[in-house]
Design an enzyme around this catalytic site. Structure first.
Site, PDB file in Angstrom:
ATOM      1  N   HIS A 114      12.612  60.895  73.215  1.00 13.16           N
ATOM      2  CA  HIS A 114      13.721  60.022  73.989  1.00 13.16           C
ATOM      3  C   HIS A 114      14.926  59.992  72.794  1.00 13.16           C
ATOM      4  O   HIS A 114      14.838  59.126  71.987  1.00 13.16           O
ATOM      5  CB  HIS A 114      13.257  58.674  74.025  1.00 13.16           C
ATOM      6  N   HIS A 152      18.704  59.661  71.353  1.00 10.88           N
ATOM      7  CA  HIS A 152      20.227  59.494  71.581  1.00 10.88           C
ATOM      8  C   HIS A 152      21.176  60.340  70.806  1.00 10.88           C
ATOM      9  O   HIS A 152      20.568  60.785  69.630  1.00 10.88           O
ATOM     10  CB  HIS A 152      20.378  57.957  71.508  1.00 10.88           C
ATOM     11  N   ASN A 199      21.801  59.125  75.780  1.00 12.99           N
ATOM     12  CA  ASN A 199      20.682  60.129  75.428  1.00 12.99           C
ATOM     13  C   ASN A 199      21.315  61.480  75.470  1.00 12.99           C
ATOM     14  O   ASN A 199      22.512  61.725  75.977  1.00 12.99           O
ATOM     15  CB  ASN A 199      19.524  60.048  76.594  1.00 12.99           C
ATOM     16  N   CYS A 210      22.068  51.441  74.335  1.00  8.97           N
ATOM     17  CA  CYS A 210      21.385  50.176  74.399  1.00  8.97           C
ATOM     18  C   CYS A 210      22.325  49.258  74.146  1.00  8.97           C
ATOM     19  O   CYS A 210      22.813  48.962  73.062  1.00  8.97           O
ATOM     20  CB  CYS A 210      20.219  49.975  73.451  1.00  8.97           C
ATOM     21  N   ARG A 226      18.878  54.477  84.690  1.00 10.70           N
ATOM     22  CA  ARG A 226      18.484  53.056  83.955  1.00 10.70           C
ATOM     23  C   ARG A 226      19.114  53.044  82.299  1.00 10.70           C
ATOM     24  O   ARG A 226      20.104  52.301  82.331  1.00 10.70           O
ATOM     25  CB  ARG A 226      16.897  52.890  83.711  1.00 10.70           C
ATOM     26  N   ASP A 227      18.824  53.880  81.354  1.00 11.43           N
ATOM     27  CA  ASP A 227      19.170  53.965  80.068  1.00 11.43           C
ATOM     28  C   ASP A 227      20.890  54.245  80.293  1.00 11.43           C
ATOM     29  O   ASP A 227      21.625  53.314  79.416  1.00 11.43           O
ATOM     30  CB  ASP A 227      18.644  54.894  79.188  1.00 11.43           C
TER      31      ASP A 227
HETATM   32  P1  HMG Z   1      13.116  35.695  76.989  1.00 14.86           P
HETATM   33  O1  HMG Z   1      14.546  34.656  76.938  1.00 14.86           O
HETATM   34  O2  HMG Z   1      12.631  35.536  75.609  1.00 14.86           O
HETATM   35  O3  HMG Z   1      12.085  35.332  77.790  1.00 14.86           O
HETATM   36  O4  HMG Z   1      13.410  37.034  77.208  1.00 14.86           O
HETATM   37  P2  HMG Z   1      11.543  33.817  78.403  1.00 14.86           P
HETATM   38  O5  HMG Z   1      10.020  34.247  78.861  1.00 14.86           O
HETATM   39  O6  HMG Z   1      11.615  32.827  77.463  1.00 14.86           O
HETATM   40  O7  HMG Z   1      12.322  33.692  79.673  1.00 14.86           O
HETATM   41  C1  HMG Z   1      13.579  32.947  79.737  1.00 14.86           C
HETATM   42  C2  HMG Z   1      14.182  33.230  80.940  1.00 14.86           C
HETATM   43  O8  HMG Z   1      14.213  34.743  81.340  1.00 14.86           O
HETATM   44  C3  HMG Z   1      13.743  32.679  81.985  1.00 14.86           C
HETATM   45  O9  HMG Z   1      14.648  32.285  83.171  1.00 14.86           O
HETATM   46  C4  HMG Z   1      12.595  33.571  82.859  1.00 14.86           C
HETATM   47  O10 HMG Z   1      12.541  33.233  84.080  1.00 14.86           O
HETATM   48  C5  HMG Z   1      13.628  34.923  82.694  1.00 14.86           C
HETATM   49  P3  HMG Z   1      15.471  30.802  83.057  1.00 14.86           P
HETATM   50  O11 HMG Z   1      14.024  29.769  83.282  1.00 14.86           O
HETATM   51  O12 HMG Z   1      16.010  30.515  81.624  1.00 14.86           O
HETATM   52  O13 HMG Z   1      16.335  30.805  84.318  1.00 14.86           O
HETATM   53  N1  HMG Z   1      13.034  36.107  82.384  1.00 14.86           N
HETATM   54  C6  HMG Z   1      12.962  37.013  83.287  1.00 14.86           C
HETATM   55  N2  HMG Z   1      13.897  37.228  84.237  1.00 14.86           N
HETATM   56  C7  HMG Z   1      13.745  38.341  84.966  1.00 14.86           C
HETATM   57  N3  HMG Z   1      12.967  39.352  84.765  1.00 14.86           N
HETATM   58  C8  HMG Z   1      12.242  39.388  83.471  1.00 14.86           C
HETATM   59  C9  HMG Z   1      12.177  38.017  82.940  1.00 14.86           C
HETATM   60  N4  HMG Z   1      11.631  37.609  81.988  1.00 14.86           N
HETATM   61  C10 HMG Z   1      11.983  36.294  81.609  1.00 14.86           C
HETATM   62  N5  HMG Z   1      11.277  40.236  83.049  1.00 14.86           N
HETATM   63  C11 HMG Z   1      13.075  39.294  77.981  1.00 14.86           C
HETATM   64  C12 HMG Z   1      12.492  38.066  77.097  1.00 14.86           C
HETATM   65  C13 HMG Z   1      12.253  40.495  77.560  1.00 14.86           C
HETATM   66  C14 HMG Z   1      12.988  38.982  79.351  1.00 14.86           C
HETATM   67  C15 HMG Z   1      14.613  39.396  77.561  1.00 14.86           C
HETATM   68  O14 HMG Z   1      14.716  39.498  76.118  1.00 14.86           O
HETATM   69  C16 HMG Z   1      15.113  40.650  78.084  1.00 14.86           C
HETATM   70  O15 HMG Z   1      15.427  40.890  79.344  1.00 14.86           O
HETATM   71  N6  HMG Z   1      15.875  41.849  77.152  1.00 14.86           N
HETATM   72  C17 HMG Z   1      16.327  42.854  77.952  1.00 14.86           C
HETATM   73  C18 HMG Z   1      15.721  43.971  77.229  1.00 14.86           C
HETATM   74  C19 HMG Z   1      16.533  45.283  77.464  1.00 14.86           C
HETATM   75  O16 HMG Z   1      16.461  45.474  78.991  1.00 14.86           O
HETATM   76  N7  HMG Z   1      16.990  46.070  76.907  1.00 14.86           N
HETATM   77  C20 HMG Z   1      17.439  47.439  77.090  1.00 14.86           C
HETATM   78  C21 HMG Z   1      16.298  48.306  77.775  1.00 14.86           C
HETATM   79  S1  HMG Z   1      15.354  48.873  75.961  1.00 14.86           S
HETATM   80  C22 HMG Z   1      16.120  50.351  75.645  1.00 14.86           C
HETATM   81  O17 HMG Z   1      17.004  50.669  76.116  1.00 14.86           O
HETATM   82  C23 HMG Z   1      15.490  51.145  74.570  1.00 14.86           C
HETATM   83  C24 HMG Z   1      14.687  52.619  75.477  1.00 14.86           C
HETATM   84  O18 HMG Z   1      15.662  53.135  75.930  1.00 14.86           O
HETATM   85  C25 HMG Z   1      14.090  53.432  74.215  1.00 14.86           C
HETATM   86  C26 HMG Z   1      15.187  53.582  73.011  1.00 14.86           C
HETATM   87  O19 HMG Z   1      16.288  54.156  73.094  1.00 14.86           O
HETATM   88  O20 HMG Z   1      15.127  52.937  71.967  1.00 14.86           O
HETATM   89  C27 HMG Z   1      13.563  52.132  76.201  1.00 14.86           C
HETATM   90 MG    MG Z   2      17.297  54.601  75.167  1.00 12.18          MG
END
Ligand code: HMG
Ligand code: MG
Length: 302
Positions: A207, A209, A249, A240, A15-16
């Site tokens: 966690h 990086h 990580n 990310c 995933r990450d």
């Molecule tokens: P948004 O645009 O604010 O959401 O996104 P919305 O509710 O306004 O919806 C907009 C569109 O997205 C709509 O589709 C929804 O249906 C769709 P449209 O009508 O335009 O066709 N939608 C979705 N589709 C699939 N799955 C969903 C979903 N939700 C809405 N769950 C959202 C909000 C959170 C979805 C968006 O900002 C997003 O996907 N962001 C990606 C975040 C991400 O994956 N980041 C990386 C992971 S976190 C990380 O790596 C950190 C971590 O490792 C810890 C660390 O290291 O810090 C965990």
């Molecule tokens: Mg991370």
């Protein structure tokens, strides 16, 4: 100093690690990676995320990857779910655990999940309630607990605040994330202590990086506090998409090498883990990001 005798590693490479790859990685390769990781003895694997495929196209095959897994008894498969839409899709894939992911930085919350910290908690609350009612474990990730690419240094009190908000909605465990790898041992200890104001020692994980090469030192620093759960990424994959320049990580191989060298049990077969790292690195067409991985592969070919 209270070193644990056993450490649980949550493998986040699929995933990450892979979320940050520009070229699409076929689902069958992702599935092959998870299978090799479980063969190596990993019992907790973060497989994918149910986020918007427009935001993170690489995770768009989430359901296909989950459906393709040959699940092994005793292995827990986790997925990220940022909102109810993600949870509703994820639950069809029968995850053992879901991960809601928030941040200690407002700017990062906006960039990563397009909402404020307070709004993120409102979105997580029904997800957490639904998961707990369905008997699915809930972990929370707190990003930017030491530093933020947009806001700079983050005060430990902000970590405590977000941890409190997560605890109040029923999140069972929190991961203290150094998203951009700027932390050094004492700063990371302070971020961990901030989470420990709210969560018990058994309910926190690290966690880290490795952008600045500090992640192994940060792991050791928190291990010395008694923390015994860490997210790590095979071959050091990752980053990310909303933290430009941040690397993966800490490599699982490096952590396993260190822990085994300290007489701490992980249940992981380092040689088989090296094979898993080699498999994905070959697919990506670059050398492994794990120092221990590199050393052991060199030794094998000598
Ligand atoms: P948004 O645009 O604010 O959401 O996104 P919305 O509710 O306004 O919806 C907009 C569109 O997205 C709509 O589709 C929804 O249906 C769709 P449209 O009508 O335009 O066709 N939608 C979705 N589709 C699939 N799955 C969903 C979903 N939700 C809405 N769950 C959202 C909000 C959170 C979805 C968006 O900002 C997003 O996907 N962001 C990606 C975040 C991400 O994956 N980041 C990386 C992971 S976190 C990380 O790596 C950190 C971590 O490792 C810890 C660390 O290291 O810090 C965990
Ligand atoms: Mg991370």
């Amino acid at each position: 100093m209270t070193l644990p005798t056993r450490v649980k590693l949550v493998e986040v490479g699929p995933r990450d690690g892979l979320q940050n790859e520009k070229q699409p990685v076929p689902a069958e390769v992702k599935i092959g990676l998870v299978h090799r990781l479980q063969d190596a003895g990993l019992t907790h694997i973060e497989v994918t995320s149910f986020v918007s495929p427009k935001w993170v196209p690489q995770m768009g095959d989430n359901a296909e990857v989950m459906a393709g897994l040959q699940r092994r008894a005793g292995v827990q498969y986790s997925v990220l779910t940022p909102n109810l839409k993600g949870y509703e899709a994820a639950v069809l894939s029968r995850p053992d655990e879901i991960v809601v992911f928030g941040a200690a930085s407002e700017a990062f919350s906006q960039r990563n999940i397009n909402c404020s910290i307070a709004e993120s908690i409102e979105r997580f609350a029904p997800v957490v309630a639904a998961a707990l009612a369905a008997g699915i474990r809930v972990r929370g990730a707190i990003s930017c607990t030491v530093g933020c690419p947009y806001e700079g240094d983050i005060a430990p009190e902000r970590v405590t605040q977000v941890a409190r908000l997560m605890k109040d909605i029923g999140v069972q465990h929190v991961g203290v994330a150094d998203t951009i790898g700027v932390g050094t041992p004492l700063k990371v200890q302070r971020a961990m202590e901030a989470a420990l104001q709210v969560y018990a020692l058994d309910d926190v994980s690290g966690h880290f990086h490795d952008t600045y090469g500090q992640a192994l030192a940060n792991t050791l620093a928190t291990l010395q506090m008694g923390v015994w759960q860490y997210d790590t990424s095979v071959a050091g994959l990752g980053g990310c998409p909303y933290a430009k320049g941040a690397t993966g990580n800490v490599a699982t191989e490096d952590v396993v090498y260190m822990l085994h060298g300290m007489g701490i049990d992980t249940g992981i077969d380092l040689d088989a883990l090296i094979d898993a790292g080699d498999f994905i690195s070959r697919h990506l067409g670059r050398p492994t990001g794990s120092r221990a991985g590199k050393a052991i592969l060199n030794k094998r070919s000598a």
